[in-house]
Design an enzyme around this catalytic site. Sequence first.
Site, PDB file in Angstrom:
ATOM      1  CB  ALA A 415      46.721 -25.417 -59.197  1.00  0.00           C
ATOM      2  CG  ASP A 441      54.075 -28.757 -52.767  1.00  0.00           C
ATOM      3  OD1 ASP A 441      54.063 -29.968 -52.609  1.00  0.00           O
ATOM      4  OD2 ASP A 441      51.977 -28.581 -53.308  1.00  0.00           O
ATOM      5  NE  ARG A 452      46.491 -28.249 -62.438  1.00  0.00           N
ATOM      6  CZ  ARG A 452      47.658 -28.926 -63.459  1.00  0.00           C
ATOM      7  NH1 ARG A 452      47.950 -28.985 -63.799  1.00  0.00           N
ATOM      8  NH2 ARG A 452      48.073 -29.731 -62.178  1.00  0.00           N
ATOM      9  CE  LYS A 467      53.767 -29.512 -58.016  1.00  0.00           C
ATOM     10  NZ  LYS A 467      52.104 -30.470 -58.252  1.00  0.00           N
ATOM     11  CG  ASP A 515      46.342 -33.246 -54.094  1.00  0.00           C
ATOM     12  OD1 ASP A 515      46.143 -33.595 -52.955  1.00  0.00           O
ATOM     13  OD2 ASP A 515      47.435 -33.489 -54.954  1.00  0.00           O
ATOM     14  CG  ASN A 516      44.652 -36.223 -50.484  1.00  0.00           C
ATOM     15  OD1 ASN A 516      44.115 -36.344 -48.981  1.00  0.00           O
ATOM     16  ND2 ASN A 516      45.829 -35.244 -50.689  1.00  0.00           N
ATOM     17  CB  CYS A 571      30.768 -59.060 -57.061  1.00  0.00           C
ATOM     18  SG  CYS A 571      31.176 -60.220 -56.227  1.00  0.00           S
TER      19      CYS A 571
END
Length: 950
Positions: A415, A441, A452, A467, A515-516, A571
């Site tokens: 995007a 990419d 987008r 992309k 994106d990370n 847990c």
Amino acid sequence: MRTMGKANVLISGMKGLGVEVAKNVVLAGVGSVTIQDQGSAEWTDLSSQFYLRESDLGENRALCSEKALARLNSHVRVSACTEALNQDFLRNFQVVVLTDSSLEEQRWVGAFCHTNNIRFIVADTKGLCGQLFCDFGEAFEVRDSDGESPHSAMITHISKENPGIVSCTDEQAHEFTDGMQVTFSGVQGMTELNSCGPIEIKRIGSYSFSICDTSNFSEYEKAGVVTEVKQSKTLSFLPLDAALEEVVRDLDLLVVNDYGKVEKHQNLHFGFRALHEFKQKHGRLPKPRNQTDAELLVAMAKQLSTAANFDKFDEDVVHKLSLVAAGDLAPVNAFIGGLAAQEVMKACTGKFTPLKQWFYFDSLECLPDQEDGGLLTEEACAPRSSRYDGQVAVFGADFQEKIKKQRYFLVGAGAIGCELLKNFALIGLGAGEGGHITVTDMDSIERSNLNRQFLFRSEDIGVRKQKSEAAAEAVKKMNPSVNITAHQNRVCPESEGIYTHQFYSGLDGVAAALDNVDARVYLDGRCVQYQRPMLEGGTLGSKGHTLVVVPHLTESYGPASSSGQKAIPLCTLKHFPHRIEHTLQWARDQFEGLFKHSAENVNQYLSDPEFWARTVARGEVEAVEVLEGVYANLSDRPQDWTECVTWARIQWESLYNNDIAQLLHCFPPNHVTSSGLPFWMGAKRCPHPLTFDPANTTHMDFVVAAANLYGQIYGIEGSRDHEGIQKILSGVRVPEFTPKSSVKIAVTDEELAESKERKEEGEQLEELELKLLSLQLPSQNFRMVPLEFEKDDDSNFHMDYIVATSNLRAENYDIPAADRHKSKLIAGRIIPAIATTTAAVAGLMCLELYKLVQGHRRISSFRVAYVNMAVQYYVLSQPGRAPTFTVSKTSSPGWDVQFSHVGTGLAQSCFKLLKGLRVRTTTRECRLWCYSQGRTSLVQYYKKKKKSKI
């Protein structure tokens, strides 16, 4: 989305700003968009109008843009109008947006829209400055002010008094505020609250609040969840004529974005009004860098400010506005266009808080610093019948030649990457001799990208086009002069053979559209290592941020910090879930463990001679767990579809009946802790076992999905035939289960870790090795098929399994179930993304690019940005300074290194320094030293560790 899909929107003016608004609105999915423009394309338009080509010069801008806009979204009707606006025409629309309009037109259209309850927006840009105005009528309902999920909290106690005091678990502070309305569910004892309508609260502390009179209610026993009820609100807007005068007296009508510029933006209000007056009088805007025109504009603006009794008039602001007003810049249009389009969406839906009512923006700090010899002349900024005339008017011809020679590396073509490439093409980055853009990419185009990532089309999906390749082709059409190469590589340690020292040394800068966080941290480290500037930006729905990293001047992105999302304790997932997010994460873990990791482990065991040693090296407890799974998958492999269904039915019994029965055997419903308190209280919800019912849809959904997935990993064809599956189920014998008193269940993660440490598994490993060696495989080439979770394919049973698995567990613990859509968002870890935010963020990033290309060295020139377009939160501030350190000769042989403070990028700097001093070390050792030793001498550290002599 349904409401927005019924809205008809008019966007007047198809220069760079108008087409930016239209692009974002069409991608958003309104019912129809009508673009209106009576003007013809000029050279200046090509600086920011990405749907105009040189062959379109002299043609109507709206007609030239119509087809390209229509291709963005087949669900939106796009039409063009080349006639003048009139009242009858305006009646067809719910929202009207004016760009590139005169003040006279704004006044009469604004008055008509206000009277006829048509939402009215004015958007305008002049060079490095922008303006936005909204009038949504006298009674506009905002249904959801911020778009956030309703806050909720677990209840531990409710007092029986007036007012009743609600106490929440101390797991984390509640987020309720005074005046909020809440509802209760799952309360035991004081059940009257469960049937009450929304109740207003008053905050007492981080873990408590008061409600209504509870003195006549039953005694509270346990459990319960309190959830915020989103409240709508009604806003009243002034019409344009009144707001033009009132904004000077009422600062509440001015949304501030850069807190050092409040008075500057008030002055821009008079500057923009003076520009309208100037254009009406002279038939044009002030000429670029023309001092006579600038003086005239300053005089006009000063007269307006005097008439408004404004005593803080700043001639310098209006003077600079005049010098750049003829400019037309793609990054400014991208930012203002993103904001304006978001206001259109708010006007259509009532979602998010609208702009109330004026917004001014400037990036005048982009201009060359006159003290550093950056004085531009009228001749340098004069038009040249070039596609870059709108940019030359602001920065001059020499700058344009410089930006065309830039070599940039763009990482990510999603995007933000698409928006950046569009801006790069328009401003001419890498479009000259020696200039170049490398974009990489590794992803291919998916349908969900199209809302987008506007450089992609539906036809790109079928051919599985990458992309980066599709994006590069699209920007070449926008500007054929752009030199661009598309890669499909991940930027990571494995690709350092491609992106080498030589590669980075040949760059002028790097843009991160990732994106990370991990990828950002890695790329930032490479930029620090090779001393290259980096532009970084990210979005999360309506929220966005930008960062500019300038070597030796600003701080870098730095190491990953803990995110706002806390990891769910093991847990909690295993035994004590209390939110649907917990059951969905548990379902994802089940999927990964049963259908991915188990198959991968089997395949590695069969094909990799080192697998056994590598697994044992992970620790005996983990090794036994992995190898038991390998043995079970090989020894109990199904032979046919019937055995797959049998396995799924027994899985159901184990997960939703047996495991819960065992948990309740260890901790009965009335169990108390050593402190005498109920065990099942607060965040611990007491579960109950389920009984399998083939007539229950969710029960059958689990069996169908689980059986099909189990069959897939063994290459067995499955079925959706419910009748056939039920027939198989009728013959399945489910083993009897009796809870065991010898089983110990860990209550905390610490207990879980300790229980693993106490286990002795040596003998088990030997037994497992013998059992595995004795197995008879169907063939030497036997392999299982690991499944990669794919949320978007409705035919693969992945989301079917997740939804059923999660909701059955939720039923165990009386947690409200989630529908498929919500489950997909959470389990698929879908990051909300909208075109408006990405456009705005990319625009801000490219404004920082202007400064980098010019070589700005004053930190006051640069900006980092944090925006939340849902609530009118725009903060632009100076970036932090780069950390500094000194190197000095010491009395002892060698060097003594003292750091002023441990800051971003320090480990990399330390590593480079030590390498230069020929000290053998690693980045890991440097990182350990940096974050544990602080200001301690490196000499002392290395002598202590005996790693090397300096």
